[in-house]
Design an enzyme around this catalytic site. Structure first.
Site, PDB file in Angstrom:
ATOM      1  N   GLY A 196       0.959  -1.054   0.031  1.00  0.00           N
ATOM      2  CA  GLY A 196      -0.133  -0.126   0.039  1.00  0.00           C
ATOM      3  C   GLY A 196       0.776   1.408  -0.041  1.00  0.00           C
ATOM      4  O   GLY A 196       0.584   2.304   0.595  1.00  0.00           O
ATOM      5  N   ALA A 197       1.892   1.209  -0.760  1.00  0.00           N
ATOM      6  CA  ALA A 197       2.957   2.330  -0.691  1.00  0.00           C
ATOM      7  C   ALA A 197       3.048   3.230  -1.879  1.00  0.00           C
ATOM      8  O   ALA A 197       3.820   4.094  -2.087  1.00  0.00           O
ATOM      9  CB  ALA A 197       4.392   1.583  -0.479  1.00  0.00           C
ATOM     10  N   TYR A 211     -15.652  -2.963   6.771  1.00  0.00           N
ATOM     11  CA  TYR A 211     -14.164  -2.794   6.993  1.00  0.00           C
ATOM     12  C   TYR A 211     -13.764  -2.676   8.602  1.00  0.00           C
ATOM     13  O   TYR A 211     -12.661  -3.213   8.776  1.00  0.00           O
ATOM     14  CB  TYR A 211     -14.119  -1.136   6.753  1.00  0.00           C
ATOM     15  N   SER A 242       0.918   5.627  -2.017  1.00  0.00           N
ATOM     16  CA  SER A 242       0.009   6.830  -1.777  1.00  0.00           C
ATOM     17  C   SER A 242       0.163   6.614  -0.379  1.00  0.00           C
ATOM     18  O   SER A 242       0.286   5.854   0.521  1.00  0.00           O
ATOM     19  CB  SER A 242      -1.073   7.114  -2.357  1.00  0.00           C
ATOM     20  N   GLY A 243      -0.416   7.616   0.305  1.00  0.00           N
ATOM     21  CA  GLY A 243      -0.735   7.695   1.743  1.00  0.00           C
ATOM     22  C   GLY A 243       0.598   7.413   2.556  1.00  0.00           C
ATOM     23  O   GLY A 243       1.700   7.741   2.335  1.00  0.00           O
ATOM     24  N   ILE A 244       0.202   6.806   3.779  1.00  0.00           N
ATOM     25  CA  ILE A 244       1.085   6.611   4.889  1.00  0.00           C
ATOM     26  C   ILE A 244       2.239   5.519   4.244  1.00  0.00           C
ATOM     27  O   ILE A 244       3.187   5.475   4.938  1.00  0.00           O
ATOM     28  CB  ILE A 244       0.525   6.146   6.318  1.00  0.00           C
ATOM     29  N   GLY A 245       1.680   4.649   3.474  1.00  0.00           N
ATOM     30  CA  GLY A 245       2.776   3.701   2.917  1.00  0.00           C
ATOM     31  C   GLY A 245       3.786   4.285   2.162  1.00  0.00           C
ATOM     32  O   GLY A 245       4.994   4.160   2.444  1.00  0.00           O
TER      33      GLY A 245
END
Length: 289
Positions: free
Chosen positions: A21-22, A168, A24-27
């Protein structure tokens, strides 16, 4: 200097880190910060373009995998095993939420597969490279676990009623149970594992939320209420680098603070064992106790 400050500056040269999950975002934020400290980073994402862009900025290597397809996860594991003789940190960070029940080509409910089954499979396929003294498995969970009701008879069903937030939340509770059961099963093998809630972070995980919430979160006004990915990555980096592995093993953290479980299912050892068995069946693994 405070211990946390020392961790944030720790030289990671010679360490190999896989972040899913890298793209975008925290990844993406975690991948860039860990690479800046000398780690060899594998940037894993679903979008070829965004994954390549993040990897280029970090001086890292891109790997493309869609966790909605378990064959992609198996291919990713093969690539990582071929590329890296040892893996020091596996950050299971990929995730999402979808408004309607969708069944993947593997026959699993999409939210449950992407958020739980895919990282479960990837972790098990990489275990041979993670069983050494300082290896870490860090799982991105969510505070929504507190409201979750995990029913193993329905969580991965192809039909039935469906609620986006409920699905979720159940998948995030599964992340915590997986963390606890992985710690139990690998006791003495050299793996330290922990789960965390990153905070209310402005990321793409909200893209499918109702009422245009995703667009609001990433708007200038949303910055007032949601933290940015770089701050959201702080717990991931802390759990990946802290020297005190015994204190975090099998635990769940609300950002940087150890949380006393606020859902009795989160500490149900029998449920964790049954979830592991269900996950083995759903992913085609044949590992035993």
């Amino acid at each position: 200097m405070a211990a946390q400050d020392q961790e944030q500056e720790k030289d990671l040269t010679g360490k190999t880190v896989v972040v899913t999950g890298a793209s975008s975002g925290i990844g993406a934020a975690a991948a860039q910060r860990l690479a800046a400290r000398g780690a060899t980073v594998a940037v894993v994402g679903r979008s070829p373009e965004r994954t390549a862009e993040v990897a280029a900025k970090a001086g890292a290597e891109p790997f493309v995998a869609d966790f909605a397809r378990l064959d992609d996860v198996r291919k990713l594991a093969d690539q990582l095993l071929d590329r890296y003789p040892a893996i020091d940190v596996l950050a299971n960070n990929a995730g999402g939420a979808w408004p309607e029940r969708t069944v993947t080509e593997d026959g699993n409910e999409l939210t449950f597969q992407v958020n739980h089954l895919a990282p479960f499979l990837l972790t098990n396929l990489l275990l041979e490279r993670l069983t050494h003294a300082t290896a870490r498995v860090v799982n991105t969970a969510s505070t929504t676990y507190r409201m979750a009701k995990l029913d193993l008879d329905t969580v991965n069903a192809a039909t039935g009623s469906f609620n986006q937030l409920g699905a979720y939340a159940a998948s995030k509770l599964a992340n915590i149970l997986f963390t606890r059961e992985l710690a139990r099963r690998t006791e003495g093998a050299g793996i330290t594992t922990a789960a965390f809630h990153p905070g209310a972070v402005a990321t793409h995980v909200y893209d499918n939320a109702p009422f245009g919430l995703g667009r609001f979160i990433r708007s200038p006004l949303g910055r007032v209420f949601f933290i940015q990915p770089d701050k959201g990555a702080e717990p991931l980096i802390h759990l990946a680098t802290t020297a005190d592995g015994a204190a975090i093993n099998g635990q769940y953290f609300h950002r940087l603070e150890l949380e006393r479980p606020r859902n009795k299912q989160a500490v149900d050892a029998e449920l964790a064992r049954r979830l592991w068995t269900l996950s083995e069946r759903a992913t085609g693994l044949a590992t035993g106790e």
